[in-house]
Motif scaffolding. Structure first.
Motif, mmCIF file in Angstrom:
data_model
loop_
_atom_site.group_PDB
_atom_site.id
_atom_site.type_symbol
_atom_site.label_atom_id
_atom_site.label_comp_id
_atom_site.label_asym_id
_atom_site.label_seq_id
_atom_site.Cartn_x
_atom_site.Cartn_y
_atom_site.Cartn_z
ATOM 1 N N SER A 8 79.308 -8.277 65.143
ATOM 2 C CA SER A 8 80.330 -9.354 65.206
ATOM 3 C C SER A 8 80.752 -9.130 66.689
ATOM 4 N N ASN A 9 80.427 -8.057 67.443
ATOM 5 C CA ASN A 9 81.287 -7.559 68.779
ATOM 6 C C ASN A 9 80.129 -8.204 69.985
ATOM 7 N N GLY A 10 78.962 -8.604 69.609
ATOM 8 C CA GLY A 10 78.032 -9.128 70.656
ATOM 9 C C GLY A 10 77.469 -8.212 71.675
ATOM 10 N N ASN A 11 77.570 -7.016 71.510
ATOM 11 C CA ASN A 11 77.155 -5.900 72.021
ATOM 12 C C ASN A 11 75.830 -5.337 71.606
ATOM 13 N N CYS A 12 74.753 -5.384 72.429
ATOM 14 C CA CYS A 12 73.426 -4.660 72.114
ATOM 15 C C CYS A 12 73.503 -3.327 72.211
ATOM 16 N N THR A 13 73.169 -2.562 71.316
ATOM 17 C CA THR A 13 73.276 -0.864 71.365
ATOM 18 C C THR A 13 71.867 -0.452 72.003
ATOM 19 N N HIS A 14 71.172 -1.124 72.032
ATOM 20 C CA HIS A 14 69.761 -0.698 72.604
ATOM 21 C C HIS A 14 69.803 -0.964 74.344
ATOM 22 N N CYS A 15 70.256 -2.311 74.866
ATOM 23 C CA CYS A 15 70.188 -2.286 76.305
ATOM 24 C C CYS A 15 71.572 -2.404 77.012
ATOM 25 N N GLN A 16 72.642 -2.438 76.323
ATOM 26 C CA GLN A 16 74.118 -2.509 76.506
ATOM 27 C C GLN A 16 74.531 -3.863 76.910
ATOM 28 N N GLU A 17 73.578 -5.029 76.976
ATOM 29 C CA GLU A 17 73.968 -6.207 77.297
ATOM 30 C C GLU A 17 74.832 -6.850 76.110
ATOM 31 N N GLN A 18 75.941 -7.813 76.537
ATOM 32 C CA GLN A 18 76.725 -8.628 75.970
ATOM 33 C C GLN A 18 76.227 -9.820 75.409
ATOM 34 N N THR A 19 75.121 -10.067 75.037
ATOM 35 C CA THR A 19 74.492 -11.542 74.924
ATOM 36 C C THR A 19 73.969 -11.615 73.678
ATOM 37 N N LEU A 20 74.565 -11.007 72.575
ATOM 38 C CA LEU A 20 73.768 -11.113 71.041
ATOM 39 C C LEU A 20 74.082 -12.409 70.842
ATOM 40 N N GLU A 21 72.854 -13.091 70.192
ATOM 41 C CA GLU A 21 72.963 -14.427 69.596
ATOM 42 C C GLU A 21 72.549 -14.076 67.713
ATOM 43 N N ALA A 22 73.373 -15.182 67.270
ATOM 44 C CA ALA A 22 72.930 -15.125 65.921
ATOM 45 C C ALA A 22 71.648 -15.680 65.231
ATOM 46 N N VAL A 23 70.977 -15.070 64.412
ATOM 47 C CA VAL A 23 69.606 -15.374 63.926
ATOM 48 C C VAL A 23 69.481 -15.180 62.429
ATOM 49 N N GLU A 24 68.659 -15.923 61.713
ATOM 50 C CA GLU A 24 68.116 -16.016 60.672
ATOM 51 C C GLU A 24 66.916 -15.217 60.453
ATOM 52 N N LEU A 25 67.129 -14.120 59.537
ATOM 53 C CA LEU A 25 65.821 -13.334 59.173
ATOM 54 C C LEU A 25 64.973 -13.493 57.922
ATOM 55 N N GLY A 26 63.798 -13.390 57.894
ATOM 56 C CA GLY A 26 63.329 -13.368 56.677
ATOM 57 C C GLY A 26 62.585 -14.783 56.523
ATOM 58 N N PRO A 27 62.237 -14.990 55.437
ATOM 59 C CA PRO A 27 62.219 -14.304 54.143
ATOM 60 C C PRO A 27 61.241 -13.440 53.635
ATOM 61 N N LEU A 28 60.215 -13.112 54.350
ATOM 62 C CA LEU A 28 58.878 -12.317 54.054
ATOM 63 C C LEU A 28 58.806 -10.958 54.797
ATOM 64 N N GLY A 29 58.450 -10.002 54.153
ATOM 65 C CA GLY A 29 58.043 -8.738 54.306
ATOM 66 C C GLY A 29 57.195 -8.134 53.536
ATOM 67 N N HIS A 30 57.099 -6.697 53.639
ATOM 68 C CA HIS A 30 56.688 -5.759 52.822
ATOM 69 C C HIS A 30 57.343 -4.566 52.426
ATOM 70 N N ILE A 31 57.188 -3.694 51.434
ATOM 71 C CA ILE A 31 57.805 -2.767 51.014
ATOM 72 C C ILE A 31 57.252 -1.485 51.970
#
Length: 147
Positions: A42-65
């Motif tokens: 919710s805060n828009g901060n990337c904990t990996h590169c520290q940029e403040q540019t996160l965008e909303a995405v839909e993930l899935g539906p497929l994967g593996h165990i």
């Protein structure tokens, strides 16, 4: 009360249901470094590169165990009202992100690497008759549909 008002997510904002009825997890992606997050930040901060540019995405539906365990008795504390036994584990989404989730179906039939698809299912009904839903992953059958 209409049918859709009778269905309540266990926590709002974790997934969305498309017009086709398929579910997608709601996450975030950093356009600067490509890092994915679930649930959505919710805060828009990337904990990996520290940029403040996160965008909303839909993930899935497929994967593996990737890893799983069978839960054979209800967790302590009285907060869980669903059925036992059930399976829980790490799902490696095709996008590259791993998420913790419940895994539908018989734990005897599960194995690492098994292809799964995101689904929603009723976990229990409360005293008011509302159906509490959560997301989980169901094994795919040979035709690629949720078994």
């Amino acid at each position: 009360m209409c049918a859709s008002e009778n269905i309540v997510p266990i926590k709002k904002g974790l997934w969305t249901t498309l017009p086709s009825g398929e579910a997608r997890l709601l996450g975030s992606r950093c356009p600067s470094c490509g890092e994915l997050f679930f649930p959505r930040k919710s805060n828009g901060n990337c904990t990996h590169c520290q940029e403040q540019t996160l965008e909303a995405v839909e993930l899935g539906p497929l994967g593996h165990i990737d890893a799983y365990t069978a839960v054979l008795q209800p967790p302590a504390g009285g907060f869980y009202h669903g059925v036992v036994p059930y399976c829980y584990g790490l799902i490696a989404l095709d996008e590259g992100l791993r998420v913790e989730a419940r895994i539908s179906g018989s734990y005897e039939a599960l194995k690492r690497g098994l292809r799964v698809k995101l689904v929603t299912e009723t976990m229990w009904a409360d005293q008011e008759g509302k159906h509490i839903q959560a997301f989980s992953f169901a094994p795919l059958d040979e035709q690629g549909g949720a078994a």
